[in-house]
Design an enzyme around this catalytic site. Structure first.
Site, PDB file in Angstrom:
ATOM      1  N   PRO A  98       0.825  -1.219   0.000  1.00 46.41           N
ATOM      2  CA  PRO A  98       0.000   0.000   0.000  1.00 46.41           C
ATOM      3  C   PRO A  98       0.853   1.261   0.000  1.00 46.41           C
ATOM      4  CG  PRO A  98      -0.112  -1.112   2.136  1.00 46.41           C
ATOM      5  CD  PRO A  98       0.653  -2.011   1.223  1.00 46.41           C
ATOM      6  N   GLU A 125       2.023  -8.058   8.756  1.00 47.79           N
ATOM      7  CA  GLU A 125       2.455  -6.646   8.780  1.00 47.79           C
ATOM      8  C   GLU A 125       3.301  -6.287   7.556  1.00 47.79           C
ATOM      9  OE1 GLU A 125       1.245  -4.384  10.760  1.00 47.79           O
ATOM     10  OE2 GLU A 125       0.079  -6.003  11.654  1.00 47.79           O
ATOM     11  N   ARG A 162      -2.718  -8.237 -20.089  1.00 48.79           N
ATOM     12  CA  ARG A 162      -3.607  -7.932 -21.225  1.00 48.79           C
ATOM     13  C   ARG A 162      -3.001  -6.914 -22.188  1.00 48.79           C
ATOM     14  NH1 ARG A 162      -7.142  -3.608 -21.030  1.00 48.79           N
ATOM     15  NH2 ARG A 162      -8.838  -4.570 -22.165  1.00 48.79           N
ATOM     16  N   ASP A 177      -9.494   1.871 -24.744  1.00 53.07           N
ATOM     17  CA  ASP A 177      -9.827   1.728 -23.323  1.00 53.07           C
ATOM     18  C   ASP A 177      -9.728   3.051 -22.577  1.00 53.07           C
ATOM     19  OD1 ASP A 177     -10.476  -0.913 -23.023  1.00 53.07           O
ATOM     20  OD2 ASP A 177      -8.439  -1.568 -22.553  1.00 53.07           O
TER      21      ASP A 177
HETATM   22  N1  SAM Z   1       1.233  -2.690   7.712  1.00 50.34           N
HETATM   23  C1  SAM Z   1       1.265  -2.478   6.282  1.00 50.34           C
HETATM   24  C2  SAM Z   1       1.129  -0.990   5.979  1.00 50.34           C
HETATM   25  O1  SAM Z   1       0.310  -0.348   6.621  1.00 50.34           O
HETATM   26  O2  SAM Z   1       1.816  -0.501   5.063  1.00 50.34           O
HETATM   27  C3  SAM Z   1       0.121  -3.196   5.604  1.00 50.34           C
HETATM   28  C4  SAM Z   1       0.270  -4.677   5.601  1.00 50.34           C
HETATM   29  S1  SAM Z   1      -1.039  -5.460   4.730  1.00 50.34           S
HETATM   30  C5  SAM Z   1      -2.079  -5.973   6.021  1.00 50.34           C
HETATM   31  C6  SAM Z   1      -0.302  -6.968   4.216  1.00 50.34           C
HETATM   32  C7  SAM Z   1       0.184  -6.990   2.787  1.00 50.34           C
HETATM   33  O3  SAM Z   1      -0.902  -6.813   1.904  1.00 50.34           O
HETATM   34  C8  SAM Z   1       1.179  -5.933   2.399  1.00 50.34           C
HETATM   35  O4  SAM Z   1       2.483  -6.275   2.797  1.00 50.34           O
HETATM   36  C9  SAM Z   1       1.026  -5.888   0.888  1.00 50.34           C
HETATM   37  O5  SAM Z   1       1.778  -6.905   0.263  1.00 50.34           O
HETATM   38  C10 SAM Z   1      -0.456  -6.206   0.710  1.00 50.34           C
HETATM   39  N2  SAM Z   1      -1.283  -5.018   0.442  1.00 50.34           N
HETATM   40  C11 SAM Z   1      -2.229  -4.512   1.265  1.00 50.34           C
HETATM   41  N3  SAM Z   1      -2.815  -3.436   0.732  1.00 50.34           N
HETATM   42  C12 SAM Z   1      -2.264  -3.247  -0.492  1.00 50.34           C
HETATM   43  C13 SAM Z   1      -2.439  -2.293  -1.533  1.00 50.34           C
HETATM   44  N4  SAM Z   1      -3.325  -1.309  -1.424  1.00 50.34           N
HETATM   45  N5  SAM Z   1      -1.710  -2.418  -2.651  1.00 50.34           N
HETATM   46  C14 SAM Z   1      -0.793  -3.414  -2.766  1.00 50.34           C
HETATM   47  N6  SAM Z   1      -0.557  -4.325  -1.803  1.00 50.34           N
HETATM   48  C15 SAM Z   1      -1.269  -4.265  -0.679  1.00 50.34           C
END
Ligand code: SAM
Length: 235
Positions: A98, A125, A162, A177
């Site tokens: 994220p 995490e 794609r 698109d």
């Molecule tokens: N504690 C982390 C933070 O707040 O940055 C979030 C951990 S999340 C619960 C677990 C995993 O989900 C992350 O390490 C990532 O690989 C994935 N993930 C969660 N949200 C995401 C997003 N919006 N985009 C990409 N990957 C995401």
């Protein structure tokens, strides 16, 4: 030498079974069958240094909630997968996070010209920060937090695959698109010509190609103004 574009995509996850449906059905499944993309999903536990329990996570230093994925299994996964390539061909390593760059159509195009992508899915995490020195890019699918990187990796894989020439049979369908040329897509209609008293716009039935093209361009701008005016603002 100019790259031929994306040929191989590896995904490393704690839950490889999650990818079975989404990446084996529809266009992506067909692209794999036709050899347009070599897509491989790996179980991170297969690279665990804990032979007995195949554990890959541990508690965070400094305390606090949740578990953190240890760097060694990820390092081993990267090393083993890299070893299946050639000296010349190394994967571009992406961590779904994220905190990463927001995935857009433009970024998807940039990735679709790289020959080999390796996508890491976090969980709990996330990953031990020290493994980040081996990561080339962090990519996010939006400003919200999911349980794990699996769904983001599927969104990423679908968006990028794609774009490989031949995956979508009619290339024109991609160039039109949303986001491709700065606007959203124009409205689409199919049979019947009148459905519950609602008519298809007459121009689309006229057979007049120039008029149809003009109408579609106008509609694309009108739709964008209505739904996403921010796309038309000068950057
Ligand atoms: N504690 C982390 C933070 O707040 O940055 C979030 C951990 S999340 C619960 C677990 C995993 O989900 C992350 O390490 C990532 O690989 C994935 N993930 C969660 N949200 C995401 C997003 N919006 N985009 C990409 N990957 C995401």
């Amino acid at each position: 030498m100019k790259s031929k574009g994306l040929e191989r995509l590896d995904i490393v996850s704690l839950f490889p079974g999650m990818f079975d449906g989404p990446l084996s059905e529809s266009l992506i499944g067909k692209a794999r069958e036709r050899g347009l993309i070599d897509l491989r999903v790996h179980n991170l536990r297969d690279f665990s240094d804990d032979r007995k329990h195949r554990k890959v996570d541990d508690r965070p230093y400094g305390g606090g909630p949740g578990m953190v994925i240890r760097p060694e299994p990820v390092y081993r996964a990267l090393k083993a997968i890299r070893a299946t390539g050639t000296k010349r061909l190394k994967p571009h390593v992406i961590f779904m996070s994220p905190q990463g760059r927001l995935l857009t159509q433009k970024i998807a195009h940039d990735f679709a010209v790289k020959p080999w992508l390796l996508v890491l899915c976090g969980h709990y995490e996330g990953l031990d920060e020290r493994i980040m020195s081996l990561v080339d890019d962090e990519v996010s699918i939006g400003d919200y937090v999911l349980t794990g990187g699996e769904l983001p990796a599927m969104v990423f894989a679908d968006t990028v695959v794609r774009l490989i020439p031949g995956v979508v049979k009619e290339a024109g369908s991609i160039t039109r698109d949303s986001f491709q040329s700065g606007t959203l897509d124009y409205p689409h209609y199919t049979r019947p010509a009148i459905w519950r008293k609602k008519k298809v716009p007459a121009v689309l039935m006229s057979g007049h190609h120039e008029a149809i093209e003009f109408w579609r361009q106008q509609q694309a701008v009108a739709v964008t103004l209505r739904k996403r005016p921010d796309l038309l603002e000068e950057k």
